[in-house]
Structures are given as structure tokens and as C-alpha cells.
Design a protein around this motif. Structure first.
Motif, PDB file in Angstrom:
ATOM      1  N   SER A  25       0.835  -1.197   0.000  1.00  0.00           N
ATOM      2  CA  SER A  25       0.000   0.000   0.000  1.00  0.00           C
ATOM      3  C   SER A  25       0.869   1.246   0.000  1.00  0.00           C
ATOM      4  CB  SER A  25      -0.908   0.017   1.240  1.00  0.00           C
ATOM      5  OG  SER A  25      -1.704  -1.148   1.310  1.00  0.00           O
ATOM      6  N   THR A  26       0.273   2.373  -0.390  1.00  0.00           N
ATOM      7  CA  THR A  26       0.926   3.669  -0.248  1.00  0.00           C
ATOM      8  C   THR A  26       0.286   4.399   0.926  1.00  0.00           C
ATOM      9  OG1 THR A  26      -0.593   4.657  -1.855  1.00  0.00           O
ATOM     10  CG2 THR A  26       1.510   3.848  -2.686  1.00  0.00           C
ATOM     11  N   SER A  81      -0.700   7.538   1.179  1.00  0.00           N
ATOM     12  CA  SER A  81      -1.816   8.371   0.746  1.00  0.00           C
ATOM     13  C   SER A  81      -1.717   8.579  -0.755  1.00  0.00           C
ATOM     14  CB  SER A  81      -1.792   9.725   1.463  1.00  0.00           C
ATOM     15  OG  SER A  81      -0.656  10.476   1.048  1.00  0.00           O
ATOM     16  N   LYS A  82      -2.747   9.198  -1.343  1.00  0.00           N
ATOM     17  CA  LYS A  82      -2.716   9.469  -2.772  1.00  0.00           C
ATOM     18  C   LYS A  82      -1.578  10.419  -3.128  1.00  0.00           C
ATOM     19  CE  LYS A  82      -6.509   9.973  -5.149  1.00  0.00           C
ATOM     20  NZ  LYS A  82      -7.844  10.438  -5.608  1.00  0.00           N
ATOM     21  N   PHE A 138      -4.563   1.453  -9.204  1.00  0.00           N
ATOM     22  CA  PHE A 138      -5.394   2.404  -8.462  1.00  0.00           C
ATOM     23  C   PHE A 138      -6.777   1.802  -8.288  1.00  0.00           C
ATOM     24  CE2 PHE A 138      -8.567   5.823  -8.369  1.00  0.00           C
ATOM     25  CZ  PHE A 138      -8.134   6.508  -7.245  1.00  0.00           C
ATOM     26  N   TYR A 191      -7.297   4.820  -3.666  1.00  0.00           N
ATOM     27  CA  TYR A 191      -5.915   4.662  -3.191  1.00  0.00           C
ATOM     28  C   TYR A 191      -5.062   3.965  -4.255  1.00  0.00           C
ATOM     29  CZ  TYR A 191      -7.589  -0.093  -2.210  1.00  0.00           C
ATOM     30  OH  TYR A 191      -8.142  -1.347  -2.332  1.00  0.00           O
ATOM     31  N   TYR A 192      -3.779   4.282  -4.226  1.00  0.00           N
ATOM     32  CA  TYR A 192      -2.802   3.640  -5.100  1.00  0.00           C
ATOM     33  C   TYR A 192      -2.136   2.486  -4.350  1.00  0.00           C
ATOM     34  CZ  TYR A 192      -3.234   7.658  -8.225  1.00  0.00           C
ATOM     35  OH  TYR A 192      -3.708   8.616  -9.077  1.00  0.00           O
ATOM     36  N   TRP A 193      -1.838   1.441  -5.069  1.00  0.00           N
ATOM     37  CA  TRP A 193      -1.187   0.291  -4.468  1.00  0.00           C
ATOM     38  C   TRP A 193      -0.405  -0.446  -5.552  1.00  0.00           C
ATOM     39  CZ3 TRP A 193      -2.859  -4.772  -5.907  1.00  0.00           C
ATOM     40  CH2 TRP A 193      -4.007  -4.776  -6.712  1.00  0.00           C
TER      41      TRP A 193
END
Length: 209
Positions: A12-13, A15-16, A85, A93-95
Motif C-alpha cells: 500500500s501507499t 496516501s494518494k 489504483f 488509493y494507489y497500491w
């Protein structure tokens, strides 16, 4: 196989906005990433780019598993496999997913294996990493030049999810050659990008005129 472990795992990241590193040209599919283990309130394994930037992190359970491997003396490395995304829950969220390799002993063979694996992943190929003892022995005997012939597909795409990067584009390959010292390729890569932007602007202009 207490001295070898490999798998693909989601990350996971934060945040965006923090996903800018993951989406930019400083973080490409096939890049070898450092795995940095921390223990604050909970176990967290961070993925660090070659430019010393945080790319993302693994979930607590997997981070704890990697901490155990590190405590046993295994070296841990990751390779960026793809980025994505997902728009739910809002604001989205991006991952992504990374190939994770942990090993102990036979460093030259496993380091060569990681480099060869990173090249394959950069081409959009995802070799199988659920390896048995015989496959691991092949890596050692072939000094890291052997790679599994079996591959695995990308995870099934869920609703609201877009897969963003699965391989290195032509422009990214040119940029990499430029970074390696080929100034001609570096210049060509920027010309390519400028032409691409110009074409997009021209296309939009044509639509509205």
C-alpha cells in the motif's frame, strides 16, 4: 527451505499524494527495491526506491513475517511488479505488488537471480516464485542464470481497479539508458516525451475546433 523464501505480495501507499514517487519515472516496473523493517507501534516493512524514497509498505502480518526472516539472517529484497489504483473506498488509493526474495548464503547466485528476475519483470513477465528445493538448487548450480519457465498472471482485476504500470515503456527504457550514461538515448527520450505531449495537445485541440 529455511534459507530461501520468495513470493509476490501486495503493498500500500501512505496516501494518494505520497503515491507520486510510485507513479513517476524514478520508480519503474522491474526496479529492485530495498526492504526496510521498522517497529514502532507495529511491524512495518517499507519499500525504498533506488533514489532513497519510500514507495509503499506491506501489511502488518507480512511485515512481521519478513522481520522473522531477517532475524534468522536472511537478506530481503523486493522487485516492483505492477502498480494500480482502486477508487473505493473514496477517495481511492494507489497500491501495487512486489516480488519479494529472501535468502541466506550463496549470495552471488541469488544476487544474479534477482537481477535476471528484475529484467523479466520489467518486460512484463511474472515468473513463478513458489519454488521448491530443486528449483532453488538450480539457481545455485546455474549461478543465478536460471529462471522458472512457468509464469503467473496478474491478479484478477476487481471492479473500480485500474492496473497502471505492468512493464517498462519505450520512453522509460530510453530514460534508463540515459541514466546509465548514454546521453544520446537520454536526449531521444525527452524528445519522445515532448512529441507525445504535443500529439495529445493537438488531439484535444482538434476535438474542440
Amino acid at each position: 527451505m529455511e534459507d530461501f523464501f520468495a513470493c509476490y505480495h501486495d503493498f500500500s501507499t501512505v496516501s494518494k499524494s505520497d503515491a507520486a514517487v510510485l507513479l513517476g519515472a524514478d520508480c519503474l516496473v522491474g526496479d529492485v527495491l530495498e526492504v526496510k523493517l521498522t517497529l514502532e507501534n507495529k511491524h512495518r516493512a517499507w519499500l525504498i526506491s533506488r533514489f532513497d524514497q519510500r514507495v509503499g509498505y506491506f501489511d502488518e502480518e507480512f511485515s512481521r513475517q519478513l522481520s522473522v526472516l531477517a532475524a534468522r539472517g536472511l537478506a530481503i529484497t523486493a522487485i516492483l511488479s505492477f502498480t494500480a489504483f482502486t477508487d473505493q473506498p473514496e477517495p481511492g488509493y494507489y497500491w501495487g505488488q512486489a516480488a519479494v526474495i529472501a535468502y541466506k548464503g550463496e549470495e552471488p547466485a541469488f544476487e544474479a537471480f534477482i537481477q535476471n528476475l528484475s529484467k523479466k519483470i520489467g518486460e512484463g513477465v511474472r515468473p513463478l516464485l513458489d519454488l521448491g528445493s530443486q528449483s532453488v538448487q538450480k539457481i545455485i548450480e546455474c549461478n543465478g542464470t536460471w529462471l522458472p519457465s512457468q509464469t503467473i498472471a496478474l491478479p484478477e482485476k476487481k471492479r473500480g481497479t485500474a492496473i497502471l504500470k505492468t512493464h517498462r515503456s519505450l520512453s522509460e527504457k530510453l530514460i534508463e539508458k540515459g541514466r546509465a550514461g548514454n546521453k544520446g538515448c537520454y536526449a531521444v527520450s525527452w524528445i519522445f516525451l515532448l512529441l507525445l505531449v504535443a500529439l495529445i495537445i493537438w488531439g484535444l485541440f482538434s476535438l474542440f475546433t
